[in-house]
Design an enzyme around this catalytic site. Structure first.
Site, short mmCIF file in Angstrom:
data_model
loop_
_atom_site.label_atom_id
_atom_site.label_comp_id
_atom_site.label_asym_id
_atom_site.label_seq_id
_atom_site.Cartn_x
_atom_site.Cartn_y
_atom_site.Cartn_z
N GLU A 50 27.06 31.77 5.28
CA GLU A 50 26.73 33.11 4.80
C GLU A 50 26.95 34.07 5.96
O GLU A 50 26.32 33.94 7.01
CB GLU A 50 25.28 33.19 4.32
CG GLU A 50 25.05 32.54 2.97
CD GLU A 50 23.62 32.73 2.49
OE1 GLU A 50 22.85 33.47 3.14
OE2 GLU A 50 23.26 32.12 1.47
N ASP A 61 15.31 42.32 4.47
CA ASP A 61 15.38 41.52 5.69
C ASP A 61 14.14 41.70 6.56
O ASP A 61 13.60 42.80 6.68
CB ASP A 61 16.62 41.91 6.51
CG ASP A 61 17.91 41.58 5.78
OD1 ASP A 61 17.90 40.58 5.04
OD2 ASP A 61 18.90 42.30 5.94
#
Length: 279
Positions: A50, A61
């Protein structure tokens, strides 16, 4: 349409083991170092990569990945440079799937059609766009499918039976099960509950289920691996890289070695777990 992601998971299923999916931030701490990390991941045991697209407002995040994105942006990373990383990697590795992960704003500004053309040419196999719900499939998901790029969706503990079919509709490649509510890097979820959730999702799809968010150690990865088709590790890898940087985010140690040591340990643990379970 059979993509590298489809091929990889079919191979792993035949081997009787789950995938290790490794996330890192494109351009962190700089383009050259990040590209070295990317090229080293498969040799260390990563099955799928990824590739994070740094963004100035990454709402899903945690602090570690936010900091990595900021370092990358400060070093001049752009979406074009992240695509360049994929293209450079693909010249040396034609089998390891690349999934670009990030936020729609970047792609929208770049131009959807242009992005998909460049992503396909760069050897990108899949996309995870965390802020683009299924109601907006026409924006990117359907064009990506037409371009031969998998569109991978997130499911969470709060995705109920009414919502799940909508999330899975037009999904391809694999399903990313977020093992807890919250941001990346938080505490790991109860593995028994993860197992229940994976089994429940599998009733509605034939796609592989990969589990992420909160997996930091080889032991945690092994515990998740007993329930899932793949284990996603991101924050721990980002932290391993960050540990080799000075206070200004510049390289002082060996980020590549730190990342690959961790990935090797994760890979050994994930693979051994499934083998033990099969015996």
């Amino acid at each position: 349409m059979t993509t590298r992601i489809d091929t990889k998971f079919a191979e792993l299923k035949a081997e009787g083991r789950p995938a290790l999916v490794t996330y890192f931030m494109g351009g962190d701490p700089d383009l050259e170092t990040a590209l070295k990390v990317m090229k080293a991941l498969p040799k260390a045991g990563a099955d799928v990569i990824e590739l994070g697209m740094p963004f100035s407002d990454p709402m899903a995040d945690g602090p570690a990945i936010q900091a990595a994105g900021l370092r990358a942006l400060n070093a001049g990373q752009t979406l074009a440079k992240t695509l360049y990383m994929a293209a450079k990697f693909r010249k040396e590795d034609d089998t390891t799937p690349i999934v670009m992960m990030g936020y729609y704003n970047l792609i929208y500004i770049y131009g959807v059609e242009r992005f998909l053309t460049d992503a396909k040419a760069s050897g990108v196999d899949g996309l995870i766009v965390v802020d683009l719900p299924s109601e907006m499939d026409a924006e990117l998901c359907i064009p990506a499918m037409k371009a031969g790029i998998n569109f991978i969706r997130l499911t969470t503990p709060t995705t109920d039976d009414k919502r799940l079919p909508k999330v899975l509709h037009n999904s391809s490649g694999f399903v990313y099960y977020v093992s807890m509510n919250g941001i990346t890097g938080a505490a790991i979820a109860d593995t028994a509950k993860v197992g229940e959730a994976v089994r429940h999702i599998k009733k509605s799809t034939d796609l592989p289920i990969c589990v992420g968010f909160g997996v930091k150690t080889p032991e945690q990865a092994a515990a998740i691996a007993t329930h899932a088709d793949g284990v996603v590790v991101g924050t721990a890898i980002v932290n391993a890289i960050a540990g080799e940087l000075d206070e200004k985010g510049k390289v002082k140690g060996d980020p590549v070695a730190a990342a690959t040591r961790l990935v090797h340990a994760l890979a050994e643990s994930v693979r051994a777990t499934r083998l033990e379970a099969a015996q």
